[in-house]
Enzyme design. Structure first.
Site, PDB file in Angstrom:
ATOM      1  N   ARG B   8       0.457  -1.368  -0.185  1.00 19.40           N
ATOM      2  CA  ARG B   8      -0.305  -0.088   0.227  1.00 19.40           C
ATOM      3  C   ARG B   8       0.766   1.459   0.234  1.00 19.40           C
ATOM      4  O   ARG B   8       0.772   2.278  -0.579  1.00 19.40           O
ATOM      5  CB  ARG B   8      -0.818  -0.350   0.955  1.00 19.40           C
ATOM      6  N   SER B  35      -5.288   4.916   5.612  1.00 13.59           N
ATOM      7  CA  SER B  35      -4.555   4.051   5.577  1.00 13.59           C
ATOM      8  C   SER B  35      -4.726   3.288   4.048  1.00 13.59           C
ATOM      9  O   SER B  35      -2.856   2.537   3.708  1.00 13.59           O
ATOM     10  CB  SER B  35      -5.902   2.439   5.821  1.00 13.59           C
ATOM     11  N   GLU B  56     -19.018   3.308  -0.416  1.00 17.22           N
ATOM     12  CA  GLU B  56     -18.197   2.428  -1.197  1.00 17.22           C
ATOM     13  C   GLU B  56     -19.172   2.476  -2.852  1.00 17.22           C
ATOM     14  O   GLU B  56     -18.719   2.542  -3.568  1.00 17.22           O
ATOM     15  CB  GLU B  56     -18.272   1.486  -1.104  1.00 17.22           C
ATOM     16  N   ASP B 115      -8.201  -6.425  13.025  1.00 17.92           N
ATOM     17  CA  ASP B 115      -8.995  -5.983  12.897  1.00 17.92           C
ATOM     18  C   ASP B 115     -10.176  -7.657  13.272  1.00 17.92           C
ATOM     19  O   ASP B 115     -11.679  -6.753  13.391  1.00 17.92           O
ATOM     20  CB  ASP B 115      -8.939  -5.302  11.610  1.00 17.92           C
ATOM     21  N   ARG B 165      -1.687  -4.939   3.986  1.00 26.84           N
ATOM     22  CA  ARG B 165      -1.004  -3.716   4.873  1.00 26.84           C
ATOM     23  C   ARG B 165       0.007  -3.910   5.498  1.00 26.84           C
ATOM     24  O   ARG B 165       0.909  -2.800   5.843  1.00 26.84           O
ATOM     25  CB  ARG B 165      -2.075  -3.864   6.353  1.00 26.84           C
TER      26      ARG B 165
END
Lengths: 276, 314
Positions: B8, B35, B56, B115, B165
């Site tokens: 990312r 993020s 979205e 998460d 991530r």
């Protein structure tokens, strides 16, 4: 076009809708007929378009967010000269151009593929945003159905259009009050409609969606509104112009047979004769 | 390998470079720009960045409209929301009309970590791969990510780019060649082949090294382009080995493992073991602990290669 000519064209578009649905043996007459006057005003007066150059960058865009009303769009495009009228008789048939729902890749003049409700409205936002970014003065129009308003995406898009101050976007609500399973009030009430759109930051114009002069005035007013998008809440009659289809839930998604079509066309021809 | 970079992170940097060279690049995000790393583009080119809020479906539809008007939109959010929440918008508003939208999804796979399962896309490649007109790319490091992003812009049509991530070892240098539809052979062997992508490429290379110590010679293929899939390279590789193992940070249903199984079954049947999530969701935890728990490790790949080879000996 003057008002009388626009009325004649709306009548012709209604005849086209009935005519093309017979060989198709399926399709959506009710919501196509209710939007005939709106599309007539858009395609024959309001929009800056060039049928000889469907992808002209400076053109106004039209998104049929209630994509099942494809017959009214196809009729308007054919009458405008985007493709030969004979194509209308190939509607929904294997190997032919006119898909059951609008297909931007295969059909000249269709600016966005639609059919899954709520989605076209977002695409119209994107087109309006692109116009703003490029400093172009084209306008974007999106036709929504009142049953479609139950889709959450409509309200995501409504919020975004006001947030981005899309005054180059005009939505038109074909407010005919009926959907597949019954009236919109029975199935999923969207009331109070003008209040909802105002609360979402839109300029709201309420009018009769079959009154050509009112539609012309409404679009004119939308042009002058700056800093926010405008919606024309156009009260319409589902099936308008064909007496046995008017306000009848059963004519949402059923094509007329040859006999019913002849009856409808006869009435429409009589109506246009009265216009002189 | 000292140097590390999250894919990312490389995406965010690639966008800045693209923004400078192509005025049609527009970036959309759904309130996750810090993020997804689109925030730097937003700062550099505010007039070409659209924060769509937590919406979205509208983001994908808006991207479609932008593409229909000549823009090259990158729509970014977490992979689970991009492909799940907005699946049908991608299907009907982007893939069907073949609009030039780049769906750059981050936080894919269980290496999202803490998460937990709601935020760990494990089926995104499967559902994007099923869509006609869609190209699906799963880069393995920062270098490949940058090349994939640039290749996506050159490609006319929708592209799904899956990023993570987690910081990953930098595997490639600027001489690395990336092409949509081409797999890269990273290491040549005689006994078995591991076909991997994303997070699993570095792990596959370590497994090949460990197997070499035991005298098992393994080819490692990086299949970043899941769709179009490089049938030719896989078939050539398959003809030179006795068994194949796939490695993906994704459910083994519908993703890379399935793509390889399809090609092998049709072109050159060989024993196959698919390493990935075995039809299960993930959970909260530290990324490397989760990889361990769900069998996405060098050790597991070593065992898988031996299992595949033992099937070949039957």
């Amino acid at each position: 076009m003057n008002v009388i000519d626009l009325k004649r064209m709306a009548n012709q578009i209604r005849q086209d809708i009935i005519t093309m649905l017979v060989p198709a043996k399926s399709g959506h007459p009710g919501g196509s007929l209710s939007a005939a006057d709106i599309l007539t005003v858009l395609y024959f007066q309001e929009m800056r378009i060039r049928p000889d150059k469907p992808h002209w960058e400076e053109r106004d865009r039209f998104v049929l967010s209630k994509g099942h009303a494809a017959p009214v769009l196809y009729a308007a495009l054919a009458e405008k000269g985007y493709f030969p009228k004979e194509e209308l008789l190939g509607l929904r048939q294997t190997g032919r151009m006119l898909q059951g729902h609008p297909d931007m890749k295969g059909i000249p003049g269709v600016d966005m593929s639609t059919g899954s409700l709520g989605q076209g409205f977002s695409a119209a936002n994107g087109m309006a945003l692109a116009g703003k970014m490029d400093g172009k003065d084209y306008r974007v129009y999106a036709l929504l159905g009142d049953g479609e308003l139950a889709e959450g995406q409509v309200w995501e898009a409504a919020m975004a259009a006001a947030h981005f101050k899309l005054d180059n976007l005009t939505a038109i609500l074909d407010f005919n009050g009926l959907q597949i399973d019954g009236t919109t009030d029975e199935v999923m009430s969207s009331a109070p409609l003008p209040d909802k759109w105002r609360a979402f930051g839109w300029h709201v114009i309420e009018l009769d969606g079959h009154d050509i002069e009112a539609l012309l005035k409404g679009f004119d007013e939308a042009h002058r509104v700056k800093g926010r998008p405008t919606i024309l809440i156009a009260k319409t009659v589902k099936g308008k112009g064909v007496s046995f289809m008017e306000n009848a839930v059963g004519w949402h998604g059923n094509a007329p047979n040859a006999e019913q079509a002849e009856q409808a066309l006869k009435a429409l021809r009589e109506e246009v004769a009265q216009l002189g | 390998m000292a140097e590390k970079q999250a894919t990312r992170e490389a995406y965010g940097k690639a966008l800045i470079a693209l923004g400078a060279e192509n005025p049609n690049i527009v970036v959309l995000d759904a309130d996750l720009s810090k993020s997804t790393k689109t925030a730097e583009f937003a700062k550099t080119y505010p007039e070409r960045f659209l924060n769509m809020g937590i919406a979205e479906q509208n983001m994908m539809g808006t991207a479609a409209g932008l593409a229909a008007s000549g823009k090259i939109p990158f729509a970014s959010t977490f992979a689970v929301f991009a492909t799940g929440r907005a699946f049908e918008q991608i299907r009907n508003s982007i893939a069907y009309p073949k609009l030039n939208v780049k769906i750059a999804a981050t936080h894919a796979g269980i290496t999202v970590g803490e998460d937990g399962a709601t935020h760990q896309a494990i089926e995104d490649v499967a559902i994007m791969r099923a869509l006609p007109n869609m190209t699906v790319l799963v880069p393995a490091d920062g270098v490949e990510t940058r090349l994939a992003i640039f290749a996506a812009v050159k490609h006319q049509g929708p592209v799904y780019i899956r990023m993570g991530r987690l910081e990953l070892p930098v595997l490639f240098d600027e001489n690395y060649h990336f092409q949509i539809g081409k797999a890269n052979i990273l290491r040549k062997g005689r006994d078995a082949a591991i076909v991997a992508n994303g997070v699993m490429v570095a792990i596959a290379l370590e497994a090949a090294e460990a197997l070499a110590q035991e005298g098992i010679s393994v080819t490692v293929v990086n299949a970043a382009s899941v769709k179009p899939f490089d049938k030719e390279t896989l078939t050539l590789v398959a003809k030179e080995v006795k068994a194949v193992v796939t490695a993906e940070e994704h459910t083994v249903i519908g993703g890379l493992g399935s793509a390889v199984a399809e090609v092998l079954a049709e072109e050159w049947p060989l024993p196959l073991v698919r390493v990935g999530l075995q039809d299960t969701f993930g959970e909260s935890g530290r990324p490397y602990e989760l990889l361990e728990k769900y069998g996405l490790t060098e050790e597991r790949l070593v065992v898988a290669v031996k299992q595949a080879l033992s099937k070949a000996d039957r």
